[in-house]
Structure formats: structure tokens, C-alpha cells
Design a protein around this motif. Structure first.
Motif, mmCIF file in Angstrom:
data_model
loop_
_atom_site.group_PDB
_atom_site.id
_atom_site.type_symbol
_atom_site.label_atom_id
_atom_site.label_comp_id
_atom_site.label_asym_id
_atom_site.label_seq_id
_atom_site.Cartn_x
_atom_site.Cartn_y
_atom_site.Cartn_z
ATOM 1 N N MET A 212 0.782 -1.363 0.039
ATOM 2 C CA MET A 212 0.022 -0.002 0.066
ATOM 3 C C MET A 212 0.816 1.091 0.066
ATOM 4 O O MET A 212 0.670 2.201 -0.816
ATOM 5 C CB MET A 212 -1.045 -0.060 1.266
ATOM 6 C CG MET A 212 -2.286 0.720 1.108
ATOM 7 S SD MET A 212 -3.281 0.437 2.573
ATOM 8 C CE MET A 212 -3.440 -1.234 2.741
ATOM 9 N N VAL A 213 1.919 1.228 0.959
ATOM 10 C CA VAL A 213 2.756 2.661 0.837
ATOM 11 C C VAL A 213 3.480 2.536 -0.377
ATOM 12 O O VAL A 213 3.627 3.789 -0.841
ATOM 13 C CB VAL A 213 3.747 2.212 2.145
ATOM 14 C CG1 VAL A 213 4.835 3.467 2.221
ATOM 15 C CG2 VAL A 213 2.901 2.270 3.335
ATOM 16 N N GLY B 212 1.143 3.962 -3.041
ATOM 17 C CA GLY B 212 0.978 5.479 -2.879
ATOM 18 C C GLY B 212 1.784 6.256 -3.279
ATOM 19 O O GLY B 212 1.902 7.284 -4.037
ATOM 20 N N TYR B 213 3.253 5.849 -3.173
ATOM 21 C CA TYR B 213 4.299 6.737 -3.571
ATOM 22 C C TYR B 213 4.612 6.605 -5.228
ATOM 23 O O TYR B 213 4.856 7.617 -5.659
ATOM 24 C CB TYR B 213 5.721 5.991 -3.062
ATOM 25 C CG TYR B 213 6.936 6.581 -3.440
ATOM 26 C CD1 TYR B 213 6.976 8.180 -2.894
ATOM 27 C CD2 TYR B 213 7.931 6.057 -4.136
ATOM 28 C CE1 TYR B 213 8.340 8.740 -3.242
ATOM 29 C CE2 TYR B 213 9.040 6.933 -4.587
ATOM 30 C CZ TYR B 213 9.402 8.236 -4.187
ATOM 31 O OH TYR B 213 10.534 8.725 -4.515
ATOM 32 N N MET C 213 2.863 9.858 -0.163
ATOM 33 C CA MET C 213 2.251 10.651 -1.232
ATOM 34 C C MET C 213 2.767 12.181 -1.281
ATOM 35 O O MET C 213 2.982 12.894 -2.095
ATOM 36 C CB MET C 213 0.860 10.694 -1.140
ATOM 37 C CG MET C 213 0.273 9.174 -2.000
ATOM 38 S SD MET C 213 -1.456 9.022 -1.334
ATOM 39 C CE MET C 213 -2.308 10.255 -2.107
ATOM 40 N N THR D 172 0.252 5.839 4.064
ATOM 41 C CA THR D 172 0.614 6.241 2.749
ATOM 42 C C THR D 172 0.564 7.558 2.187
ATOM 43 O O THR D 172 1.221 8.108 1.283
ATOM 44 C CB THR D 172 -0.659 5.376 2.053
ATOM 45 O OG1 THR D 172 -0.684 3.780 2.085
ATOM 46 C CG2 THR D 172 -0.289 5.487 0.376
ATOM 47 N N MET E 180 -5.327 -0.964 -0.971
ATOM 48 C CA MET E 180 -6.019 -1.309 0.293
ATOM 49 C C MET E 180 -7.287 -2.296 -0.108
ATOM 50 O O MET E 180 -7.573 -2.981 0.774
ATOM 51 C CB MET E 180 -6.897 0.136 0.667
ATOM 52 C CG MET E 180 -7.872 -0.129 1.778
ATOM 53 S SD MET E 180 -7.109 -0.386 3.277
ATOM 54 C CE MET E 180 -8.760 -0.621 4.309
ATOM 55 N N PHE F 271 -2.716 2.293 5.255
ATOM 56 C CA PHE F 271 -3.616 3.388 4.506
ATOM 57 C C PHE F 271 -3.405 4.853 4.926
ATOM 58 O O PHE F 271 -2.919 5.566 3.984
ATOM 59 C CB PHE F 271 -4.851 2.976 4.225
ATOM 60 C CG PHE F 271 -5.867 3.964 3.313
ATOM 61 C CD1 PHE F 271 -5.641 3.769 1.888
ATOM 62 C CD2 PHE F 271 -6.758 4.873 4.063
ATOM 63 C CE1 PHE F 271 -6.360 4.574 1.188
ATOM 64 C CE2 PHE F 271 -7.379 5.834 2.877
ATOM 65 C CZ PHE F 271 -7.122 5.373 1.534
ATOM 66 N N ALA G 30 -3.073 3.830 -3.910
ATOM 67 C CA ALA G 30 -3.259 3.214 -2.499
ATOM 68 C C ALA G 30 -4.512 2.848 -2.489
ATOM 69 O O ALA G 30 -4.749 1.685 -1.598
ATOM 70 C CB ALA G 30 -2.972 4.689 -1.786
ATOM 71 N N TRP G 31 -5.576 3.236 -2.870
ATOM 72 C CA TRP G 31 -7.016 2.679 -2.936
ATOM 73 C C TRP G 31 -6.934 1.172 -3.414
ATOM 74 O O TRP G 31 -7.733 0.395 -2.910
ATOM 75 C CB TRP G 31 -7.968 3.501 -3.580
ATOM 76 C CG TRP G 31 -8.489 4.769 -2.689
ATOM 77 C CD1 TRP G 31 -8.201 5.977 -3.077
ATOM 78 C CD2 TRP G 31 -9.336 4.578 -1.558
ATOM 79 N NE1 TRP G 31 -8.867 6.747 -2.072
ATOM 80 C CE2 TRP G 31 -9.458 5.904 -1.016
ATOM 81 C CE3 TRP G 31 -9.709 3.460 -0.819
ATOM 82 C CZ2 TRP G 31 -10.063 6.222 0.122
ATOM 83 C CZ3 TRP G 31 -10.452 4.105 0.473
ATOM 84 C CH2 TRP G 31 -10.694 5.293 0.780
#
Length: 360
Positions: free
Chosen positions: A160-161, A164-165, A218, A214, A176, A211, A172-173
Motif C-alpha cells: 500500500m505504501v 501510494g508513492y 504521497m 500512505t 487497500m 492506508f 493506494a486505494w
């Protein structure tokens, strides 16, 4: 001749005697012996004592003075003032030396990874997320018997992390959703008892820790990403510091006594004041195209979100009946005890900075 005062022949008792000496001093009655002789029994006792070489025996002993009784204790209103214990000084709830040392060490690692290689800081976030998930799931199982599956949470949280990056909010969603699905499937390998409770706790843990974290990754994707992350960290730390300093010194009115008895309204005002001042400085000197008035709003939002995050973590720990989530960080507790105000603040800072200066 016997010199004892009891040897004199007493005068006959009668009204004249009573009138002369009074009824109080009437002599003892005369007792006859076996041969019919009359003698005073007191005189016989004196003669017997003298025959044995001792002093005349006195039937009466001089009265002794009673022992003086101790004075009664003074009433409470007149008690000496020195009896009250001296007032105790306020003490910090943790080892401040250890807390400061650990904080400085973590700050050095964070700043070094931020301004050298961004990917290294993403790795720091991943490590913090995995350790935080381990602490949370361990306490849930120990205190409530809830078995949130750690393996899919740790793998999905790290993904997830990173997503997001690399891919932003959309990535990220997606990560998740896949993590929640993995938790549902993983739990099916065990008996169905408490299935709903375990998977609910697992989905909650996935949202609460990785989450929200994350959004820190971002923040880093912008051109001035390191400065944005520094702004986020500085405002959160300053808010907590202001709340502690003002609340410890001036706090009298409880903010949420049933959740966190140590927090006060005065401490919240201190958090807002400190965070707003720091926000104005950070937006003016660190963020590209930022303005001081935007920093005031950002600081206010951070103070509120950090306080709510701290209260939320306190609510969880009160439900579990524990003081700290872990013991990994001396003077701080566990990783989750340091992420409590950071996690809910990350999306707030990301959203406001995106609204003020964009996501680039």
C-alpha cells in the motif's frame, strides 16, 4: 510502753464524744479475744510487728497521687500547620531523557533518509507500518482474543505504501482493497468461530495504519516533497509539544476525562497556538508558493487532527486495558504510541497542501 498512736486507750464512744471529736473520728470497735480480754485489733497488729523486729504495721497506706493523664489532642481546626504533607511537584509521566534521546535518534534517521534518497524514506515508512501492525494485532489477541491475520496485513501494508508513492491516491486505494480481500481469504483457513470479529479487526488495522501512512509517501512525490514531509512532521511534533507544555503548566479543565484524563482544554489551546505559529513559518519559508496565512490554517487543522488522533489511540488502549502499545522505544512506548497523532494528520496535511499549492 508502746509508742504507737494506736496504743492509747480510746475514750468511750457516745454523744458527748461525738460532740467533742465528731462522728468522723470515732475509733474502731473493741474486739474481745478468746480469753475474754478486750484489745484493739490495730494495736495487736502493731505489737506483732514489733516482736519480729519490724516497724509497727499500719493498716492504712498513704494515698498515692494519680498519674497525670496526657493532654487531649487538639481539635482538627487547631492542629499544627506543620502536620500537613508538603505539596508534591508535578512530574512527567515518562523518562524525559530517554524520550528525548530516542526522539533525536529517530529525527536523525528521518532527515538523513529524506534529503539523501527518497526511496530510503519510503523504506522507513514501510518498517514503521509493519512494526505498528505487529504491535496492534498482538495487543488485540492478548487482551481481546481477536486474531487479525498479520501476514496479509504486513504484506498488503507494505504494498500500500509503495503503491501510494508510485501511483498516488489511486494506487493506494487499489492496494487497500486487495489487502482487505487478502485478510478475508487468509482467515478462511481457520475455524469459522469469530470469523467476522477477526476480519473486521483486520480491515480496521489495514485502514488505520498502512492506508493513513500512505499519505506521507504521497507527500514525498512532489518536487518539494522533503520540505512537505518536514512541515508535516514539525507541525505534528510542535502541536504535541505545545499541548504538553501548556497543559502541564496551566492545565485545570479536563478535555476528555473519560478517554484521556491527562489532556486539558488549556493544553489544546497551547497545541493550536504553537502549531499555527509553526505553520506560518513553514509555509512561508519551506513550501514553494506558500503563504503565512495558509500556514495558520494548516497549523489549526494539524492541532485538531493530532489531538483527535491521540484521543482515538487512547480510546483503543483504554478498551484494551493497557498503557502503551509496546516497549520498543524507551520513554515513548511502542511505534504505535508515536504514530497515534501522525497517522490521522497525514491525509489532512496532504489535502490542504494540495488545495493551497497543488500536488506537484
Amino acid at each position: 510502753m508502746n509508742d504507737s498512736p494506736w496504743a492509747a486507750e480510746p475514750a468511750a464512744a457516745g454523744p458527748a464524744y461525738d460532740a467533742l471529736v465528731g462522728p468522723q473520728t470515732r475509733p474502731m470497735p473493741i474486739v474481745p479475744d478468746a480469753a475474754g480480754r478486750d484489745f484493739d485489733d490495730r494495736e495487736a497488729r502493731d505489737r506483732g510487728a514489733a516482736a519480729h523486729g519490724g516497724p509497727p504495721f499500719r493498716a492504712e497506706t498513704p494515698p498515692q497521687e494519680p498519674m497525670p493523664s496526657p493532654p487531649p489532642p487538639p481539635p482538627p481546626s487547631q492542629a499544627p500547620q506543620d502536620a500537613s504533607p508538603p505539596p508534591q511537584k508535578k512530574r512527567a509521566g515518562r523518562d524525559l531523557r530517554a524520550a528525548i534521546g530516542v526522539g533525536v535518534g529517530l529525527g536523525a534517521v528521518i532527515f538523513a533518509s529524506l534529503f539523501i534518497v527518497k526511496a530510503v524514506f519510503v523504506g522507513v515508512i514501510v518498517v514503521a507500518v509493519v512494526v505498528g501492525l505487529w504491535e496492534l494485532t498482538s495487543r488485540l489477541q492478548e487482551k481481546k482474543g481477536v486474531k487479525a491475520p498479520l501476514v496479509p496485513l504486513a504484506v498488503g501494508g507494505a504494498a500500500m505504501v509503495i503503491a501510494g508513492y508510485v501511483r498516488g491516491a489511486e494506487g493506494a486505494w487499489v492496494a487497500m482493497a486487495l489487502t482487505a480481500l487478502a485478510v478475508l481469504v487468509w482467515r478462511m483457513t481457520e475455524p469459522p468461530e469469530d470469523y467476522l470479529k477477526d476480519v473486521t479487526a483486520g480491515v480496521f488495522a489495514a485502514f488505520y495504519v498502512p492506508f493513513l501512512a500512505t499519505f506521507v509517501a504521497m507527500l514525498l512525490t512532489a518536487e518539494d516533497g522533503p520540505q512537505r514531509v518536514v512541515t508535516f512532521l514539525v507541525l505534528t511534533v510542535v502541536s504535541d509539544t505545545g499541548a504538553y507544555a501548556v497543559g502541564w503548566r496551566f492545565g485545570k479543565h479536563k478535555l476528555a476525562p473519560r478517554i484521556s484524563p491527562g489532556k486539558t482544554r488549556e493544553g489544546l489551546f497551547g497545541a493550536v497556538a504553537f502549531a499555527m505559529a509553526a505553520g506560518a513559518l513553514c509555509m512561508e519559508f519551506l513550501i514553494d508558493d506558500g503563504s503565512w496565512w495558509q500556514g495558520l490554517l494548516l497549523g489549526l487543522a494539524v492541532a485538531v487532527s493530532a489531538t483527535l488522533g491521540d484521543l482515538g489511540e487512547s480510546m483503543i488502549k483504554r478498551d484494551l486495558g493497557i498503557k502503551d502499545m509496546g516497549t520498543l522505544l524507551p520513554g515513548h512506548g511502542g511505534i504505535m504510541d508515536r504514530l497515534d497523532s501522525l497517522l490521522p494528520t497525514a491525509p489532512v496535511v496532504w489535502l490542504l497542501l494540495a488545495a493551497f499549492v497543488g500536488t506537484g
